[in-house]
Design a protein around this motif. Structure first.
Motif, PDB file in Angstrom:
ATOM      1  N   GLU B 217       0.856  -1.180   0.000  1.00  0.00           N
ATOM      2  CA  GLU B 217       0.000   0.000   0.000  1.00  0.00           C
ATOM      3  C   GLU B 217       0.893   1.231   0.000  1.00  0.00           C
ATOM      4  N   MET B 218       0.972   1.921  -1.147  1.00  0.00           N
ATOM      5  CA  MET B 218       1.952   3.004  -1.216  1.00  0.00           C
ATOM      6  C   MET B 218       1.535   4.209  -0.376  1.00  0.00           C
ATOM      7  N   GLY B 219       2.548   4.839   0.225  1.00  0.00           N
ATOM      8  CA  GLY B 219       2.301   6.068   0.975  1.00  0.00           C
ATOM      9  C   GLY B 219       1.375   5.914   2.164  1.00  0.00           C
ATOM     10  N   ASN B 220       1.283   4.701   2.734  1.00  0.00           N
ATOM     11  CA  ASN B 220       0.348   4.535   3.849  1.00  0.00           C
ATOM     12  C   ASN B 220       0.836   5.180   5.147  1.00  0.00           C
ATOM     13  N   ALA B 221       2.057   5.743   5.120  1.00  0.00           N
ATOM     14  CA  ALA B 221       2.519   6.506   6.289  1.00  0.00           C
ATOM     15  C   ALA B 221       1.658   7.739   6.512  1.00  0.00           C
ATOM     16  N   ARG B 222       0.883   8.122   5.485  1.00  0.00           N
ATOM     17  CA  ARG B 222      -0.045   9.253   5.640  1.00  0.00           C
ATOM     18  C   ARG B 222      -1.002   9.053   6.813  1.00  0.00           C
ATOM     19  N   SER B 223      -1.275   7.803   7.139  1.00  0.00           N
ATOM     20  CA  SER B 223      -2.209   7.557   8.241  1.00  0.00           C
ATOM     21  C   SER B 223      -1.507   7.590   9.600  1.00  0.00           C
TER      22      SER B 223
END
Lengths: 306, 291
Positions: B217-223
């Motif tokens: 899941e790309m860029g899931n650090a956004r959460s």
């Protein structure tokens, strides 16, 4: 007020290949530099990253702050893995596979570049692979707790060479990594700083446009390791350039050009003073550093004049 | 209390939780005890929540080196942590909780009261007043000593001197001021701990991980909310703002975005409060205030 320069920041793309939610220290100059690099690179890239701060902060399992293909390798072999990715794509193309356009970019810290991965990097330059190597230089092994590297400047206090009664901190001069890259006779080598974002982003674009290997050396201020307040990151980065400690220059096919050459350099003490890692320096040592900076700066200027 | 007193410190990277644990262990050793001090933190950075531990024993050898799950004493260095981490998890019935807060004993008790003794001190105010910076660890040591008596206040002076050198004098002052100012609510048995849900990130078991630790899941650090780390937040003065975007350009989190009116607003979900935007603002429209 309606001048272009004031509004220039708004021209930078809003697209994020490195997303927020990464876990860098507050005020991290290296994460800022990486943000600019990724904005300039766009989406058509494959990023290979060696161990270091930027790898740790962006890829905390099960999270990732990347929105481009990204692989973490070991400390020493980012350049080698980038070589492999680039060669594999060439081989696939030869066999008739249709691949989306992508540029291979290897990113490492100063420890990975100057010390641990230097051999692998030299090999990749020598073999002439088509890739960009970006060194994010924060002048010590900050990830593991501020141990000295061969990028640590003379006189800086680190946890492995702390300043005190028996030592004045780092006792050797910083390795001239861009010169080592230039010695490989590659097409493009440049130094940049996150405090000069447009210069940095232009250099990234130039570097990926080059056929063959290119090297970008980016100065990344580390508030934690350099013992400065977190809001001073950009200021200290600017001071490094204005004092001549970290000159901004590029070398295109062996031809040097200096990108920022003020009529009068500021004294190095302006750069050293705000930083806790240089707090112990005596006037004699500051003088010694000043002379070294003058000599190095004059050398680059002379090369640029040729 | 048992033969071995177990203490857990909750703080943020850079606040000195690890240092205070060390100082406390040194003091306890000086008084003839056996003591341990060790930190526990992930690869997160300055501003992220960290934990440190102490074990102190009058004579019984300390065999365990493990993290402390059921402490006798919990010290909270940062009031902001109360809402995001279950600081009293495992705290023994009849234990002691020491909190740095400006809200006063009654309010803190209503937030985090339970079957334990509670001590509250405004260590941030003391640190700002005496040390001129919000590093609260030595003040919290004073409050800890008052509430628990694990060591004597006088014995702390020498370790402080050895650790801080020239700065030891103001640290001793901060410590004694907190000792005086800390207010304590005695243990009352039978009080129930309030049930609360804390936004702790979910941890995956190894069975849930992809082979080779591939994250798909790309860029899931956004959460991932890094906004909890900050101790200061930027506030914009619209009268001075010229909407140039310099703040957004230099934000290391890339969390400043232009709103519908053209102003640049920092996203509190990610902002770590570094203050670069305030420093780099051309017109001085941004100031940093306490979060």
């Amino acid at each position: 007020m309606e001048t272009l320069s004031i509004y220039a920041p708004r021209l930078v793309t809003k697209r994020q290949s490195l997303t927020p939610g990464h876990r860098a220290c507050s005020g991290c100059g290296e994460a800022l530099a990486l943000k600019f690099v990724m904005k300039a690179l766009g989406r058509d890239v494959i990023v290979v990253m060696s161990t270091g701060c930027m790898e740790i902060i962006s890829s905390q399992l099960p999270y990732t702050a990347w929105e481009v293909p990204w692989i973490h390798t070991l400390f020493e072999n980012a350049a080698t893995v980038a070589t492999g990715v680039e060669s594999a794509r060439k081989a696939l193309a030869r066999k008739g596979a249709s691949l989306p356009k992508a540029k291979v970019v290897a990113i490492g810290g100063d420890g990975a570049t100057f010390d641990i991965g230097l051999g692998a990097l030299s090999g990749a330059f020598e073999r002439g692979h088509d890739f960009l190597y970006v060194c994010l230089d924060n002048e010590a092994y900050m990830n593991t707790g501020i141990q000295r590297s061969s990028a640590t400047p003379y006189g800086a206090s680190t946890t492995t060479q702390p300043a005190g009664k028996a030592s004045f901190g780092q006792s050797t001069w910083k390795k001239n990594m861009p010169a080592i890259a230039v010695a490989h006779d590659i097409a493009y080598v440049a130094t940049a700083s996150a405090s000069y974002p447009f210069d940095l982003m232009n250099k990234v674009k130039k570097a990926i446009a080059v056929e063959g290997p290119s090297y970008l050396h980016i100065f990344a201020v580390c508030p934690t390791g350099w013992r400065i307040p977190t809001d001073m990151t950009i200021r200290v980065g600017r001071l490094a350039v204005e004092t001549g400690v970290f000159p901004l220059y590029e070398v295109e096919n062996g031809k040097y050009s200096l990108n920022y050459d003020p009529p009068q350099l500021r004294p190095v003490i302006d750069y050293l003073k705000p930083q806790g890692r240089f707090r112990h320096l005596t006037p004699e040592m500051v003088d010694k550093i000043q002379q070294r900076v003058n000599k190095e700066y004059a050398r680059i200027k002379e090369k640029a004049a040729q | 209390m048992n033969d071995i007193t177990e203490i857990r410190w909750h703080g943020r990277g850079g606040q000195g939780a690890v240092t205070s644990a060390e100082l406390l262990a040194l003091t306890a050793i000086k008084e003839g005890n056996i003591a341990q001090a060790f930190p526990s933190f992930g690869p997160e950075r300055r501003g992220a929540p960290v934990i440190a531990f102490n074990r102190i024993s009058a004579g019984k050898p300390i065999r365990s080196r493990a993290a402390i799950a059921e402490p006798d004493i919990v010290v909270v260095l940062d009031p902001g942590l109360l809402g995001i981490i279950d600081v009293t998890r495992g705290l023994r019935d009849g234990g002691v909780l020491i909190v740095n807060s400006s809200k006063g004993l009654a309010t803190v008790n209503s937030e985090i009261g339970g079957p334990w003794k509670l001590a509250v001190v405004d260590a941030t105010a003391i640190a700002r007043d005496i040390l001129k910076r919000p590093i609260v660890n030595t003040a919290m040591l004073g409050a800890l000593i008052k509430a628990t008596g694990v060591v004597n206040l006088e014995s702390l002076t020498q370790p402080l001197e050895e650790r801080f050198g020239k700065l030891s004098e103001i640290n001793v002052q901060a410590c004694s001021k907190a000792y005086k100012e800390a207010v304590v609510m005695e243990y009352s048995p039978g009080v129930k701990k309030a049930e609360k849900v804390y936004p702790i990130e979910k941890s995956l078991s190894w069975k849930e991980l992809n082979l080779g630790f591939v994250v798909t899941e790309m860029g899931n650090a956004r959460s991932y909310r890094t906004g909890y780390w900050k101790s200061e937040r930027p506030v914009r003065d619209n009268a001075k703002c010229i909407k140039c975007g310099m703040c957004a350009l230099f934000c290391p989190e890339d969390c400043i975005h232009q709103d519908a009116e053209g102003y640049f607003e920092a996203d509190e979900f990610y902002c770590k409060g570094c203050g670069i935007c305030a420093r780099e603002c051309w017109t001085g429209a941004i100031t940093m205030v306490e979060a």
